[in-house]
Write an enzyme that holds these catalytic residues in place. Structure first.
Site, PDB file in Angstrom:
ATOM      1  CB  ALA A  15      -0.942  -0.006   1.198  1.00 36.60           C
ATOM      2  NE  ARG A  57      13.595  -0.409 -12.632  1.00 39.43           N
ATOM      3  CZ  ARG A  57      13.936   0.591 -13.434  1.00 39.43           C
ATOM      4  NH1 ARG A  57      15.125   0.579 -14.010  1.00 39.43           N
ATOM      5  NH2 ARG A  57      13.116   1.593 -13.662  1.00 39.43           N
ATOM      6  NE  ARG A  94       9.287   6.309 -15.737  1.00 38.79           N
ATOM      7  CZ  ARG A  94       9.666   5.594 -14.683  1.00 38.79           C
ATOM      8  NH1 ARG A  94      10.538   4.603 -14.845  1.00 38.79           N
ATOM      9  NH2 ARG A  94       9.205   5.871 -13.480  1.00 38.79           N
TER      10      ARG A  94
END
Length: 308
Positions: free
Chosen positions: A8, A88, A151
């Site tokens: 969340a 990442r 993007r």
């Protein structure tokens, strides 16, 4: 139509918001491990319902997966976000354990759900779900290409001085700064190739800025972006929920397509009620093929860090 979003935080909450505003789902369940966090986000979002004109019910839950039972689509955004200077790939050690646990809990309560993986490193996390669950490949989707393509189109419109609705383009390959393959040769402005409007230097700039799009935002914000990722997820969810047969680049398990095997990586797919309904083969130039192979090699190196 019941949708569950695990995590969340900023991305998960944005995803839930965009799904609710589009008003195609009956219920969105937000789930988080932080006590009261998902409940608070859900309540805040529900208090916008009369203002934004939606009837989707949003509920929150702290780690109670029984609330997610019988979901049609589940989205995994959980995991630690990127920090400035962090790749990442550096997230893999922590996030692999989270994604493995979350996917098992979701499948226990929603065995027929279609799963969308957002957690980074996304291609490797999608591969992890393939290797640790019994879900068929069409029901495991990695969200990266839709965001990277958005993007790309932003940078194309900027370079062209054109409205975004005039621009079309797609990014395939791995969802990483070095792995993305923006298909500049296929990009168009209202069906006319962008090479008719932009110089080689301008096109190279667009490609490079697209590839570091996430890192640019992380540097500016101090954490990962959330509006565009949330919108990208909601686009995939809507295409599946409403059986739209829309084409998005998504990370999917390949078995010979694009000359690749036993890997999840971004390629164009058709999304509908069954999840990935078709992998679309597109003609790539030699340079694009080479970049795709290099991207796959990078993804495989990250996959090797998995304990599967």
């Amino acid at each position: 139509m019941k949708i569950t979003v695990v995590g969340a935080g900023a991305v998960g909450a944005s995803c839930a918001e965009y799904i609710a505003i589009k008003n195609f789902a009956s219920e969105v369940v937000l789930l988080d491990i932080k006590e009261g966090y998902a409940e608070g986000k859900a309540m805040d979002l529900m208090q916008t319902a009369s203002l934004n004109g939606f009837d989707t019910k949003i509920t929150g839950s702290t780690s109670d997966y029984s609330k997610t039972a019988d979901s049609n689509i589940v989205v995994i955004t959980s995991g630690i976000p990127r920090k400035p200077g962090m790749t990442r790939e550096e997230l893999i050690g922590i996030n692999a354990g989270i994604v493995k646990s979350v996917s098992a809990s979701l499948i226990k309560h929603s065995p027929n759900a279609i799963m969308i993986v957002v957690s980074n490193p996304m291609d490797t996390m999608t591969y992890l779900v393939h290797k640790t669950t019994d879900l068929p490949k069409n029901r495991i989707i990695g969200m990266g290409g839709a965001l990277d393509s958005a993007r790309f189109k932003y940078r194309l419109a900027e370079a062209l001085g054109a409205p975004i609705s005039d621009v079309d383009g797609m990014v395939i390959g791995g969802h990483s700064d070095t792995g993305m393959v923006p298909l500049i040769s296929h990009a168009t402005r209202n069906s006319v190739k962008v090479s008719e409007f932009l110089s080689e230097d301008q096109m190279d700039y667009v490609v490079q800025e697209t590839k570091v799009g996430g890192a640019t935002l992380t540097k500016l914000l101090g954490t990962s972006a959330w509006y565009a990722p949330g919108a990208a997820v909601s686009g995939l969810v809507q295409a599946i929920a409403c059986d739209q047969k829309k084409m998005f680049p998504c990370s999917t398990f390949l078995e010979g397509e694009y000359g690749l095997n036993d890997i999840c990586i971004g390629v164009p797919v058709i999304l509908g009620r069954n999840g990935i309904e078709k992998i679309v083969a597109i003609e790539l130039g030699d340079a694009e093929k080479n970049k795709m192979q290099e991207s796959a090699e990078g993804v495989r190196k990250t996959n090797e860090l998995l304990d599967v």
